[in-house]
Design a protein around this motif. Structure first.
Motif, mmCIF file in Angstrom:
data_model
loop_
_atom_site.group_PDB
_atom_site.id
_atom_site.type_symbol
_atom_site.label_atom_id
_atom_site.label_comp_id
_atom_site.label_asym_id
_atom_site.label_seq_id
_atom_site.Cartn_x
_atom_site.Cartn_y
_atom_site.Cartn_z
ATOM 1 N N THR A 201 0.719 -1.315 0.185
ATOM 2 C CA THR A 201 0.234 -0.021 0.187
ATOM 3 C C THR A 201 0.726 0.983 -0.035
ATOM 4 O O THR A 201 0.524 2.023 0.161
ATOM 5 C CB THR A 201 -0.904 -0.358 1.424
ATOM 6 N N ALA A 202 2.576 1.314 -0.257
ATOM 7 C CA ALA A 202 2.865 2.530 0.315
ATOM 8 C C ALA A 202 2.704 3.133 -1.190
ATOM 9 O O ALA A 202 4.011 3.053 -1.904
ATOM 10 C CB ALA A 202 4.208 2.089 0.011
ATOM 11 N N THR A 203 2.202 3.613 -1.942
ATOM 12 C CA THR A 203 1.308 3.941 -3.236
ATOM 13 C C THR A 203 2.164 5.849 -2.862
ATOM 14 O O THR A 203 2.945 6.506 -2.035
ATOM 15 C CB THR A 203 0.493 4.476 -3.141
ATOM 16 N N ALA A 204 3.105 6.435 -4.126
ATOM 17 C CA ALA A 204 4.004 7.113 -4.128
ATOM 18 C C ALA A 204 2.599 8.751 -3.167
ATOM 19 O O ALA A 204 1.725 8.813 -3.210
ATOM 20 C CB ALA A 204 4.080 7.907 -5.428
ATOM 21 N N ILE A 205 3.067 9.844 -2.507
ATOM 22 C CA ILE A 205 2.512 10.785 -1.839
ATOM 23 C C ILE A 205 2.891 12.155 -2.940
ATOM 24 O O ILE A 205 4.247 12.286 -3.034
ATOM 25 C CB ILE A 205 3.555 10.443 -0.385
ATOM 26 N N THR A 206 1.913 12.899 -2.392
ATOM 27 C CA THR A 206 1.972 14.322 -3.310
ATOM 28 C C THR A 206 1.987 15.493 -3.094
ATOM 29 O O THR A 206 0.107 14.707 -2.557
ATOM 30 C CB THR A 206 1.689 13.511 -4.783
ATOM 31 N N VAL A 207 1.808 16.071 -2.893
ATOM 32 C CA VAL A 207 1.389 18.009 -2.093
ATOM 33 C C VAL A 207 1.561 19.016 -2.394
ATOM 34 O O VAL A 207 2.575 18.387 -3.345
ATOM 35 C CB VAL A 207 1.261 17.775 -0.086
ATOM 36 N N GLU A 208 1.092 19.875 -2.734
ATOM 37 C CA GLU A 208 1.304 20.986 -2.962
ATOM 38 C C GLU A 208 0.553 21.836 -1.130
ATOM 39 O O GLU A 208 -0.125 22.147 -1.722
ATOM 40 C CB GLU A 208 0.265 21.572 -4.195
ATOM 41 N N LEU A 209 1.986 22.271 -1.281
ATOM 42 C CA LEU A 209 1.896 22.528 0.563
ATOM 43 C C LEU A 209 1.674 24.606 0.240
ATOM 44 O O LEU A 209 2.136 25.083 -1.016
ATOM 45 C CB LEU A 209 3.301 22.632 1.074
ATOM 46 N N PRO A 210 1.390 25.221 0.647
ATOM 47 C CA PRO A 210 1.072 27.204 0.307
ATOM 48 C C PRO A 210 2.625 27.501 0.148
ATOM 49 O O PRO A 210 2.784 28.684 -0.780
ATOM 50 C CB PRO A 210 0.787 27.063 1.424
ATOM 51 N N ALA A 211 3.559 27.270 0.444
ATOM 52 C CA ALA A 211 5.066 27.827 -0.254
ATOM 53 C C ALA A 211 5.648 26.856 -0.317
ATOM 54 O O ALA A 211 6.062 25.904 -0.017
ATOM 55 C CB ALA A 211 5.686 28.585 1.727
ATOM 56 N N PRO A 212 6.850 27.375 -1.002
ATOM 57 C CA PRO A 212 7.941 26.035 -1.638
ATOM 58 C C PRO A 212 8.915 25.940 -0.722
ATOM 59 O O PRO A 212 9.173 27.187 0.266
ATOM 60 C CB PRO A 212 8.534 26.988 -2.802
ATOM 61 N N PHE A 213 9.181 24.683 -0.773
ATOM 62 C CA PHE A 213 10.461 23.974 -0.451
ATOM 63 C C PHE A 213 11.770 24.301 -0.734
ATOM 64 O O PHE A 213 11.691 24.298 -1.968
ATOM 65 C CB PHE A 213 9.850 22.167 0.336
ATOM 66 N N ASP A 214 12.663 23.890 -0.271
ATOM 67 C CA ASP A 214 14.137 24.030 -0.630
ATOM 68 C C ASP A 214 14.095 22.687 -1.492
ATOM 69 O O ASP A 214 14.121 21.623 -0.820
ATOM 70 C CB ASP A 214 15.056 23.857 0.560
ATOM 71 N N TRP B 188 -3.498 8.500 10.034
ATOM 72 C CA TRP B 188 -3.159 9.329 10.709
ATOM 73 C C TRP B 188 -4.224 9.911 11.673
ATOM 74 O O TRP B 188 -5.424 9.926 10.921
ATOM 75 C CB TRP B 188 -1.554 10.545 10.083
ATOM 76 N N LEU B 189 -4.416 10.842 12.449
ATOM 77 C CA LEU B 189 -5.406 10.630 12.844
ATOM 78 C C LEU B 189 -4.963 12.489 12.844
ATOM 79 O O LEU B 189 -4.100 13.033 13.136
ATOM 80 C CB LEU B 189 -5.059 11.400 14.634
ATOM 81 N N VAL B 190 -5.772 13.505 12.171
ATOM 82 C CA VAL B 190 -5.653 15.152 12.601
ATOM 83 C C VAL B 190 -7.151 15.501 12.471
ATOM 84 O O VAL B 190 -8.224 14.965 12.388
ATOM 85 C CB VAL B 190 -5.945 15.383 10.735
ATOM 86 N N ALA B 191 -7.345 16.601 12.137
ATOM 87 C CA ALA B 191 -8.558 17.811 12.582
ATOM 88 C C ALA B 191 -7.832 19.183 11.675
ATOM 89 O O ALA B 191 -7.202 19.032 11.321
ATOM 90 C CB ALA B 191 -8.597 17.742 14.438
ATOM 91 N N ASP B 192 -9.320 19.682 11.538
ATOM 92 C CA ASP B 192 -9.770 20.372 11.053
ATOM 93 C C ASP B 192 -8.546 21.582 11.391
ATOM 94 O O ASP B 192 -9.483 22.058 12.703
ATOM 95 C CB ASP B 192 -10.709 21.252 10.563
ATOM 96 N N TRP B 193 -6.970 22.794 11.362
ATOM 97 C CA TRP B 193 -6.286 23.022 11.603
ATOM 98 C C TRP B 193 -7.691 24.599 11.200
ATOM 99 O O TRP B 193 -7.329 25.463 12.904
ATOM 100 C CB TRP B 193 -5.627 23.799 10.873
ATOM 101 N N THR C 188 -7.180 9.401 8.630
ATOM 102 C CA THR C 188 -7.299 9.723 7.270
ATOM 103 C C THR C 188 -5.842 9.142 6.922
ATOM 104 O O THR C 188 -5.334 8.390 7.040
ATOM 105 C CB THR C 188 -6.855 11.573 7.282
ATOM 106 N N SER C 189 -6.007 8.040 5.540
ATOM 107 C CA SER C 189 -5.057 8.081 5.553
ATOM 108 C C SER C 189 -4.602 9.374 4.478
ATOM 109 O O SER C 189 -4.139 8.336 2.692
ATOM 110 C CB SER C 189 -5.791 6.249 4.164
ATOM 111 N N ASP C 190 -4.641 10.026 3.953
ATOM 112 C CA ASP C 190 -4.891 11.263 3.381
ATOM 113 C C ASP C 190 -3.477 11.433 4.079
ATOM 114 O O ASP C 190 -3.428 12.580 4.478
ATOM 115 C CB ASP C 190 -5.735 12.056 2.752
#
Length: 253
Positions: free
Chosen positions: A8-21, A53-58, A91-93
């Motif tokens: 189940t180790a599929t690729a993780i892709t995310v677009e964040l609010p600011a660029p990373f180094d 993971w366990l998350v709540a809305d920021w 969440t599994s996201d």
């Protein structure tokens, strides 16, 4: 021991609010292109056994928890735990976890804290490094029984930041002090407890006296700290060496 659930180790892709180094791409399994981060779990993690993971809305944390004060009847930890019970869910996201973590650490490592850190060498650029590393650390995980189920290179905070940002040992150690500073500054500790409710737990430091590469993880309330300590001791040294192996000897070459 390295354990990757490849089924189940599929690729993780995310677009964040600011660029990373983009130097994060020096580490195996992670590719950074501006605000877009792609992680190949099979290459990135040393151990990747859990995919939820366990998350709540920021935004909910900001509106309903950050400004709530503890009382003689309800400590801040109880406020956070009660909030998690009501508002957090699994969440599994992994992208959702990273996006939430970015907001948490953008809040905790904001510029207004610079004056009170007691470390005049630390500047806004260093806080950005902390934000990026801590965001990636949110994918690490410890279970209620204390077993550490997910371990990525950012668990070993000074080693990872040294490789990515070309830091010397002294600067890396200072960054680690800021990361662990919530231990010593009560205002920051309270902020941390409330903010980490968005990630379903509390920040637990592996280092027990001085920063020693033991990192930290957002652990669920009630997790066995004795088992956590024992599990951490088993794998730390060998994996730290693997992170340092990606150090670039001449960053200007």
């Amino acid at each position: 021991m390295t354990t990757i659930d490849t089924a189940t180790a599929t690729a993780i892709t995310v677009e964040l609010p600011a660029p990373f180094d983009e130097r994060w791409s020096r580490l195996p399994g992670i590719q950074v292109e501006g605000r877009r981060i792609t992680i190949n779990p099979a290459e990135y993690f040393f151990r990747f056994e859990s995919h939820t993971w366990l998350v709540a809305d920021w935004e909910l944390v900001k509106s309903q928890l950050l400004d709530v004060d503890e009382t003689a009847e309800s400590a801040v930890e109880q406020l956070a735990l009660d909030f998690i019970k009501v508002h957090a869910g699994p969440t599994s996201d992994a992208a959702q976890v990273l996006s939430t973590a970015f907001e948490v650490y953008a809040y905790l490592f904001r510029d207004e804290h610079l004056a009170g850190l007691g470390l005049p060498q630390i500047n806004a650029e260093h806080l950005r490094m902390l934000l990026e590393a801590a965001t990636l650390m949110a994918l690490n995980k410890v279970e209620l029984d204390g077993h550490i189920s997910n371990v990525g290179p950012c668990w070993f905070f000074p080693a990872a930041t040294s490789v990515v940002f070309d830091l010397d040992d002294e600067t890396g150690g200072m960054l680690d002090e800021v990361y662990h500073g919530g231990w010593f500054n009560e205002h920051r500790r309270i902020e941390s407890i409330k903010a980490h409710a968005a990630l379903g737990g509390r920040l637990v430091h592996g280092c027990q006296s001085v920063p020693d590469q033991s990192g930290g993880v957002v652990a669920p309330y009630g997790a066995s700290m004795a088992n956590f300590r024992d599990d951490l001791a088993k794998f730390k040294a060998g994996w730290i060496e693997q992170v340092y192996a990606h150090h670039v000897s001449d960053p200007t070459a």
